[in-house]
Design a protein around this motif. Structure first.
Motif, PDB file in Angstrom:
ATOM      1  N   GLU A  16      52.144  36.530  40.526  1.00 57.54           N
ATOM      2  CA  GLU A  16      52.354  35.496  41.545  1.00 57.54           C
ATOM      3  C   GLU A  16      51.813  35.927  42.894  1.00 57.54           C
ATOM      4  O   GLU A  16      51.192  35.128  43.618  1.00 57.54           O
ATOM      5  CB  GLU A  16      53.854  35.177  41.647  1.00 57.54           C
ATOM      6  N   ALA A  17      52.007  37.189  43.258  1.00 57.96           N
ATOM      7  CA  ALA A  17      51.486  37.677  44.537  1.00 57.96           C
ATOM      8  C   ALA A  17      49.962  37.668  44.532  1.00 57.96           C
ATOM      9  O   ALA A  17      49.329  37.356  45.551  1.00 57.96           O
ATOM     10  CB  ALA A  17      52.019  39.081  44.816  1.00 57.96           C
ATOM     11  N   LEU A  18      49.342  38.005  43.403  1.00 57.61           N
ATOM     12  CA  LEU A  18      47.884  37.939  43.296  1.00 57.61           C
ATOM     13  C   LEU A  18      47.401  36.516  43.533  1.00 57.61           C
ATOM     14  O   LEU A  18      46.444  36.284  44.292  1.00 57.61           O
ATOM     15  CB  LEU A  18      47.430  38.424  41.913  1.00 57.61           C
ATOM     16  N   ALA A  19      48.054  35.551  42.901  1.00 55.16           N
ATOM     17  CA  ALA A  19      47.644  34.157  43.059  1.00 55.16           C
ATOM     18  C   ALA A  19      47.773  33.708  44.514  1.00 55.16           C
ATOM     19  O   ALA A  19      46.885  33.023  45.047  1.00 55.16           O
ATOM     20  CB  ALA A  19      48.471  33.263  42.140  1.00 55.16           C
ATOM     21  N   ARG A  20      48.853  34.101  45.179  1.00 52.14           N
ATOM     22  CA  ARG A  20      49.035  33.708  46.585  1.00 52.14           C
ATOM     23  C   ARG A  20      47.970  34.338  47.477  1.00 52.14           C
ATOM     24  O   ARG A  20      47.368  33.662  48.323  1.00 52.14           O
ATOM     25  CB  ARG A  20      50.435  34.112  47.056  1.00 52.14           C
ATOM     26  N   SER A  21      47.732  35.619  47.282  1.00 51.21           N
ATOM     27  CA  SER A  21      46.724  36.292  48.109  1.00 51.21           C
ATOM     28  C   SER A  21      45.331  35.737  47.830  1.00 51.21           C
ATOM     29  O   SER A  21      44.554  35.486  48.771  1.00 51.21           O
ATOM     30  CB  SER A  21      46.751  37.795  47.841  1.00 51.21           C
ATOM     31  N   MET A  22      45.000  35.530  46.575  1.00 50.71           N
ATOM     32  CA  MET A  22      43.683  35.021  46.234  1.00 50.71           C
ATOM     33  C   MET A  22      43.469  33.619  46.801  1.00 50.71           C
ATOM     34  O   MET A  22      42.401  33.307  47.327  1.00 50.71           O
ATOM     35  CB  MET A  22      43.470  35.016  44.714  1.00 50.71           C
ATOM     36  N   ALA A  23      44.492  32.777  46.712  1.00 53.25           N
ATOM     37  CA  ALA A  23      44.368  31.422  47.254  1.00 53.25           C
ATOM     38  C   ALA A  23      44.158  31.457  48.763  1.00 53.25           C
ATOM     39  O   ALA A  23      43.342  30.705  49.313  1.00 53.25           O
ATOM     40  CB  ALA A  23      45.618  30.607  46.909  1.00 53.25           C
ATOM     41  N   GLU A  24      44.902  32.311  49.458  1.00 50.65           N
ATOM     42  CA  GLU A  24      44.748  32.424  50.907  1.00 50.65           C
ATOM     43  C   GLU A  24      43.341  32.896  51.272  1.00 50.65           C
ATOM     44  O   GLU A  24      42.687  32.337  52.159  1.00 50.65           O
ATOM     45  CB  GLU A  24      45.793  33.400  51.454  1.00 50.65           C
ATOM     46  N   ILE A  25      42.862  33.922  50.587  1.00 54.52           N
ATOM     47  CA  ILE A  25      41.538  34.480  50.884  1.00 54.52           C
ATOM     48  C   ILE A  25      40.449  33.469  50.546  1.00 54.52           C
ATOM     49  O   ILE A  25      39.480  33.301  51.300  1.00 54.52           O
ATOM     50  CB  ILE A  25      41.351  35.803  50.128  1.00 54.52           C
ATOM     51  N   ALA A  26      40.592  32.766  49.428  1.00 56.47           N
ATOM     52  CA  ALA A  26      39.611  31.736  49.070  1.00 56.47           C
ATOM     53  C   ALA A  26      39.591  30.627  50.110  1.00 56.47           C
ATOM     54  O   ALA A  26      38.533  30.047  50.397  1.00 56.47           O
ATOM     55  CB  ALA A  26      39.927  31.155  47.694  1.00 56.47           C
ATOM     56  N   GLY A  27      40.747  30.346  50.707  1.00 57.98           N
ATOM     57  CA  GLY A  27      40.824  29.266  51.681  1.00 57.98           C
ATOM     58  C   GLY A  27      39.984  29.497  52.913  1.00 57.98           C
ATOM     59  O   GLY A  27      39.523  28.530  53.538  1.00 57.98           O
TER      60      GLY A  27
END
Length: 465
Positions: free
Chosen positions: A182-193
Motif C-alpha cells: 500500500e505504501a508503494l502504491a501511494r508513493s508511486m501515485a504521488e511521484i507519477a502525479g
C-alpha cells in the motif's frame, strides 16, 4: 586525410575562433561512433567536433592524445557516499576522487547510508552542505521514498532531486524502512502525479523470508538466501503497479536473468520501465567466490556464470538499459567472514570502467557499447542532457583511456576511503590516463587538482540546441 563520412555539415568547418582548448585523438567516441577527431572547447562546453587535422585558432591550447581513446566522462547514477553520518564508510572527498580515477565525471548519490537520509528538503540541504567544496566531480542527489513521507516527495522534487529510491525489502539500515504494497502504491501515485522517477530495490520480502537462512562463511548458503524468485516476484509486482498508474519506474541492480522475459514484455507493452545492472554482476560469478570472502557480498547477490551470460545478452539487445556501480562501501571490520552478518555492498567506483571493458572486449563488444551503457544512457535516465556524449553543446567532460594497457588491482592504489575490493589481484584492461571536467583536467598521472565539481539539480539548465 580524407573527409570523415560520419561528419555532419556543422562539424565540417574550422575550429571556432573562441575555442580555448582543442582535444585531439585518432579515436574519439561520438554519438555517431568512434573516429579520428578534434574536439573544440570554450567556457567548459564542447563547441564543435571536427576533423582530426583541424587547425586550432591562435591562443587555443592543443592536447593531442595520439591513439588513446577520448570518451565522454562516465555518469554513475548509483553511488552510496554515506556522508554525513557514516563518513568513516565513505565521504565526498574520497568517493569523488575514486570516481575521477575511474573516468567518472558525474555521480548521483543515493539517499541512504548517510545520516540523516535524504528524505526531506532539510535533509537534502544537510547533504548538499556536506558535499560542498569536497566534490572532485559533479554530484547530484536522489531522494528517498519511505512509509509516511509522501508529503515530502513533491517538495524534494521541486528542490531538484533526480528521483526517489524505495526498497521493497529491508534496506539494512533502520532509518530507511521499506515500502509495503500500500505504501508503494501511494508513493508511486504521488511521484507519477508530478512526472517524477521512482527507482526501486526490487526483492520480495516474503520470498526472502521463505528462503533458507543459514549463517556462516559458505557463499552457496548466502546465495540460497537471496533467490532469483525474490527479484522476479518483486519486479512483476512493480511492473503491474507502474502499468496501472502509468508511472515511470527504474529497477535497480538487476541480478536475476529469470526476470528478463518479464522486463522485455513490459517494455514492449509500453510500460515506462528502465533497468540497470552492475559491473560485479557482469564480471564476477558465484562459482569463483571463496568462502568467507564477504568483499563479494551484495544484495541481490552475484549469481552463476550462466546467469551472467544472459545479463550480457540483455545489455546487447536493450532489455537492460545501463550499467552503474552501486558503490556501497563500509569499514573493513563490517566485512566479516560470516555472509549472514557482513555488510552487503561492493566498492566499485574506481574500477567500474576497466572491469566492464575487460569483460566487454572478451565478449566482442566495443568501447562504443560501454560508453552507451555507462554514460549516454545513465545521463538520459536522470535527464542530464549536458552530459553523456561528445557533441556540441555538452559539458566538456572526458576520460582519456588506454584501452589495451593492463594493470593488476592493488587495493593500496584505490582512492576509496576503505580499500576493500572484490577485484583485488585481478588483471584488467583499460588504464585511465586523465579525466577532464568542463574542459579542465582534474586528474592526470595519478595527481588530482583541487575539487572543482558542482552540485547538480534536476532543474539545471538544458544544453543549448
Amino acid at each position: 586525410m580524407p573527409s570523415d563520412p560520419g561528419l555532419t555539415p556543422s562539424d565540417a568547418g574550422a575550429v571556432p575562433a573562441d575555442a580555448e582548448l582543442v582535444l585531439r585523438s585518432t579515436r574519439v567516441i561520438t554519438p555517431e561512433g568512434m573516429r579520428a577527431a578534434s574536439v573544440a572547447v570554450a567556457a567548459g562546453v564542447i563547441t564543435a567536433v571536427l576533423p582530426h587535422d583541424a587547425t586550432p585558432p591562435a591562443g587555443a591550447r592543443l592536447e593531442d592524445f595520439g591513439d588513446d581513446v577520448l570518451l565522454p566522462g562516465l555518469v554513475d547514477t548509483h553511488v552510496h557516499v554515506n556522508d554525513p553520518g557514516r563518513t568513516e564508510w565513505e565521504g565526498f572527498w574520497t568517493a569523488t576522487r575514486a570516481a575521477a580515477a575511474g573516468g567518472i565525471t558525474t555521480l548521483v548519490d543515493m539517499p541512504l547510508n548517510s545520516l540523516p537520509p535524504t528524505t526531506t528538503v532539510d535533509h537534502l540541504a544537510t547533504k548538499r552542505k556536506a558535499a560542498a567544496d569536497k566534490a572532485h566531480v559533479d554530484v547530484g542527489f536522489w531522494g528517498g521514498a519511505l512509509p509516511g513521507n509522501v508529503d515530502d516527495l513533491r517538495p524534494l522534487h521541486d528542490a531538484g532531486v533526480f528521483g526517489f529510491k524505495a526498497f521493497l525489502s529491508p534496506s539494512g539500515v533502520e532509518e530507511f524502512p521499506h515500502l509495503g504494497r500500500e505504501a508503494l502504491a501511494r508513493s508511486m501515485a504521488e511521484i507519477a502525479g508530478f512526472g517524477g522517477l521512482l527507482i526501486v530495490h526490487a526483492e520480495d520480502p516474503r520470498r526472502l523470508d521463505a528462503a533458507p537462512q543459514r549463517g556462516g562463511p559458505r557463499y552457496a548458503d548466502f546465495l540460497a538466501s537471496r533467490p532469483r524468485q525474490a527479484e522476479d516476484s518483486a519486479i512483476a509486482g512493480l511492473v503491474a503497479e507502474a502499468e496501472r498508474l502509468r508511472a515511470r519506474v527504474h529497477v535497480l541492480h538487476l541480478s536475476s536473468s529469470d526476470a528478463l522475459p518479464l522486463i522485455a514484455a513490459a517494455k514492449a507493452d509500453g510500460v515506462r520501465l528502465t533497468v540497470e545492472t552492475c559491473p560485479h554482476y557482469l564480471t564476477l560469478t558465484a562459482e569463483e567466490v571463496p568462502d568467507g570472502a564477504s568483499e563479494f557480498k551484495c544484495c541481490p547477490p552475484i549469481r552463476e556464470a550462466a546467469n551472467q551470460d544472459l545479463l550480457w545478452q540483455a545489455l546487447a539487445d536493450g532489455t537492460v538499459d545501463c550499467v552503474v556501480t552501486d558503490h556501497s562501501p563500509s569499514t573493513a571490520d563490517l566485512k566479516t567472514g560470516d555472509f549472514a552478518t557482513a555488510w552487503g555492498g561492493i566498492s566499485g567506483l574506481q574500477l567500474s570502467l576497466p572491469a566492464v571493458w575487460t569483460e566487454a572486449r572478451r565478449r566482442g563488444h566495443g568501447l562504443e557499447d560501454v560508453v552507451r551503457w555507462m554514460s549516454a544512457r545513465t545521463a538520459e535516465l536522470v535527464g542530464l542532457d549536458r552530459k553523456g556524449a561528445i557533441e556540441a553543446g555538452r559539458d566538456a567532460d572526458f576520460a582519456v583511456l588506454a584501452p589495451d594497457e593492463t594493470f593488476t588491482v592493488d587495493p593500496a592504489d584505490l582512492q576509496h576511503r576503505n580499500r576493500v575490493t572484490a577485484y583485488a589481484g585481478r588483471t584488467l584492461h583499460g588504464v585511465v590516463k586523465s579525466t577532464w571536467l568542463r574542459g579542465r583536467r582534474i586528474l592526470a598521472d595519478g595527481e588530482f587538482t583541487a575539487p572543482e565539481g558542482r552540485l547538480l539539480t534536476r532543474t539545471d539548465r538544458p544544453r543549448p540546441e
